[in-house]
Enzyme design. Structure first.
Site, PDB file in Angstrom:
ATOM      1  N   CYS A  81       0.962  -1.214   0.126  1.00 35.82           N
ATOM      2  CA  CYS A  81       0.190  -0.072   0.055  1.00 35.82           C
ATOM      3  C   CYS A  81       1.077   1.180   0.042  1.00 35.82           C
ATOM      4  O   CYS A  81       0.401   2.419   0.287  1.00 35.82           O
ATOM      5  CB  CYS A  81      -0.945   0.064   1.303  1.00 35.82           C
ATOM      6  SG  CYS A  81      -0.140  -0.244   2.709  1.00 35.82           S
ATOM      7  N   GLU A 136      -1.831   1.365  -4.664  1.00 38.04           N
ATOM      8  CA  GLU A 136      -1.369  -0.116  -4.177  1.00 38.04           C
ATOM      9  C   GLU A 136      -0.942  -0.646  -5.407  1.00 38.04           C
ATOM     10  O   GLU A 136      -1.161  -0.659  -6.420  1.00 38.04           O
ATOM     11  CB  GLU A 136      -2.644  -0.661  -3.578  1.00 38.04           C
ATOM     12  CG  GLU A 136      -3.407  -0.071  -2.410  1.00 38.04           C
ATOM     13  CD  GLU A 136      -3.712  -1.081  -1.545  1.00 38.04           C
ATOM     14  OE1 GLU A 136      -3.454  -2.357  -1.628  1.00 38.04           O
ATOM     15  OE2 GLU A 136      -4.235  -0.642  -0.356  1.00 38.04           O
TER      16      GLU A 136
END
Length: 432
Positions: free
Chosen positions: A366, A400
C-alpha cells in the site's frame, strides 16, 4: 473529546471523493484521529487523467528494475467503497453525519455529508434510512456519536451505532424496528445487522458479521467479514487483486507461506495453485474467521496458525518447537513461495532477509516508496516478473501495487548457502 468542543463551522456538500489512505480513510477513526486532507472534487470525468498520472508515477519509480509491462487495474468511478465511518454532529434538534477537513491551514472544518457517492449504493441507502429513523426518536438520537457502515458486493450489510450513553432495553426495541427498515433497502439481499456500542457495552441483535462473495477467475469465493476487523474497502478492486495473484502464482505448484493472513483473503483464493498453504496470524479472532472461510470454501490443503512470522520462521529453521505448530510436518514442507502484505512502513530488515529464502515472492504493497526500498535490498537475488497497479482509492494520491518476484537463476537462498557450508539451521548466514 465531544464534538461541541470543536470549531463551529459547517457546510453541506455532495461527496464523491475521499481522503488519502488509512484503513479508515474517509472519516475519523474510533481513536479520534483526523485526516490531514479531505478531497472535495471527485468527478468521474477526471478519472482517466488521474489513473494516467498514477501509471506514470509507478513506471518511473520502478524503471530501474526493468519489469515487464505494468498491469493497471482501474476502479469503478463511483460507488466502489464498501465501508465507511461517520461521526455525528448535533446542532439543536438536528443531527448530521460529518467528516473533517484539515486542508486549509491548521483549522479543522466539519463537513456535513448528505450523500457519499464513493460509497456503495447500499451504503448510501442505509445512510439515509438510519438518519431519517434517528431524527424523530430521542432514544436513538440522544448522545449518538458515530455510525459505521459495512456493506458487501453480495448485498449483505451491518451498521454499528456508537453512543456516549448506556444502551437500554428501550433502545434495543427501537433498534429492532430500525433493522426491519434497513433490511427493506432496495440493494439489500438479506437482514441488515444492527449493532449497538457504548463504553464496555455491545448489543448484537443477531450477529456481528457479514458474508461476502468474491468472483475470482470465474469462481465464487465466500468470505466472512467481522465487525471492526479489516477487510479490503474497495470490493471490486479486491477481486482484481486476488485474480492477479492467482494468475501470477499459477506455476508455483509447491507450498506457500503467507504471513499475517488476516481473514484468509489471499489464502482462500490462492490455495488451488499450491500443494500446501501455511498462513500465520497473531489475532485469535482473525484465525477463527480464516479457518471458517477455508471450511466454507471446502479448502483442505491450507492451514492457519496463531503464531507470529518470527515464531514460524524459527520453527521452520529448526531452532525451536511450538505446540501450536505440532501438526506441521516440516520435513515434507517445501515452502518455495512467500506472500507478504505489509503496512505502509513496509517490511522490517529481518523480514526482508527472509524474502531471500524463497524462490517466488508475492508482495502486495500500500506504499510504492517502501516497496521500492525493500526491493532494492533483494535486487541481487530476485527479479520482478510481474508488476501491477491497483487503484484502490481513486482520486487520491494513494496507490497500491502488486509485485511477483522470482529468484535469479544463479542466486542461492541463505538456507541453501547454509546447507552448503554445513550449517543446516542457516543461522548467521547470508547470500550477500
Amino acid at each position: 473529546m465531544h464534538l461541541r468542543g470543536l470549531q463551529r463551522f459547517t457546510r453541506t456538500i455532495t461527496f464523491s471523493v475521499v481522503t488519502a489512505r488509512t484503513t479508515r480513510c474517509f472519516c475519523t477513526s474510533s481513536l479520534g484521529t483526523m485526516p490531514s486532507k479531505l478531497l472535495l472534487a471527485a468527478r468521474p470525468e477526471t478519472y482517466e487523467q488521474q489513473i494516467g498520472e498514477k501509471r506514470k508515477r509507478i513506471e518511473t519509480l520502478f524503471a530501474a528494475f526493468k519489469p515487464h509491462e505494468l498491469q493497471v487495474f482501474e476502479s469503478e468511478r463511483e460507488n466502489y467503497r464498501m465501508r465507511s465511518e461517520f461521526r455525528v454532529w448535533h446542532e439543536g434538534n438536528q443531527c448530521d453525519y460529518i467528516m473533517f477537513d484539515k486542508s486549509e491551514g491548521n483549522a479543522v472544518k466539519k463537513v456535513k455529508v448528505k450523500h457519499f457517492s464513493v460509497g456503495s449504493l447500499l451504503l448510501n441507502e442505509l445512510m439515509t434510512l438510519v438518519m431519517d429513523f434517528v431524527q424523530p426518536r430521542p432514544i436513538m438520537k440522544q448522545k449518538l456519536y458515530q455510525v459505521n457502515f459495512h456493506t458487501t458486493l453480495s448485498g449483505e450489510a451491518m451498521v454499528t451505532i456508537i453512543y456516549h450513553k448506556k444502551l437500554t432495553a428501550e433502545w434495543k426495541t427501537a433498534a429492532e424496528e430500525l433493522r426491519s427498515l434497513l433490511t427493506s433497502a432496495p440493494s439489500s439481499s438479506g437482514v441488515v445487522q444492527v449493532i449497538g456500542r457504548s463504553r464496555k457495552q455491545k448489543i448484537e441483535l443477531d450477529t456481528s458479521h457479514v458474508d461476502e462473495v468474491m468472483t475470482v477467475a470465474g469462481k465464487h469465493l465466500h468470505y466472512r467479514q467481522v465487525e471492526g476487523a479489516f477487510s479490503q474497502p474497495n470490493g471490486g478492486m479486491c477481486q482484481h487483486m486476488l485474480t492477479w495473484a492467482l494468475e501470477a502464482t499459477v506455476n508455483c505448484e509447491t507450498d506457500l507461506l503467507e504471513l499475517y493472513c488476516g481473514n484468509g483473503n489471499f489464502t482462500v483464493a490462492l490455495a488451488q495453485n499450491f500443494r500446501q498453504v501455511i498462513g500465520t496470524e497473531v489475532s485469535k479472532a482473525s484465525v477463527a474467521v480464516a479457518q471458517h472461510n477455508l471450511q466454507k470454501n471446502h479448502i483442505s490443503n491450507a492451514k492457519v496458525f496463531r503464531v507470529s512470522s518470527e515464531e514460524f520462521t524459527e520453527a521452520w529453521k529448526g531452532n525451536t518447537q511450538l505446540h501450536r505448530l505440532e501438526s506441521v510436518n516440516f520435513k515434507t514442507l517445501k515452502l518455495d513461495t512467500l506472500l507478504v502484505d505489509p503496512p505502509r512502513a513496509g517490511l522490517d530488515d529481518e523480514t526482508v532477509q527472509l524474502l531471500k529464502e524463497f524462490k517466488h515472492i508475492v508482495y502486495v504493497s500500500c506504499n510504492p516508496e517502501t516497496l521500492h526500498d525493500n526491493l532494492l535490498k533483494v535486487a541481487d537475488t530476485h527479479m520482478i516478473k510481474k508488476l501491477a497497479l491497483f487503484d484502490q482509492f481513486p482520486y487520491t494520491d494513494h496507490i497500491e501495487c502488486g509485485v511477483f518476484l522470482e529468484r535469479i537463476a544463479q542466486a542461492d537462498s541463505p538456507k541453501q548457502v547454509a546447507i552448503q557450508a554445513g550449517n543446516p539451521s542457516g543461522q548467521q548466514q547470508t547470500a550477500l
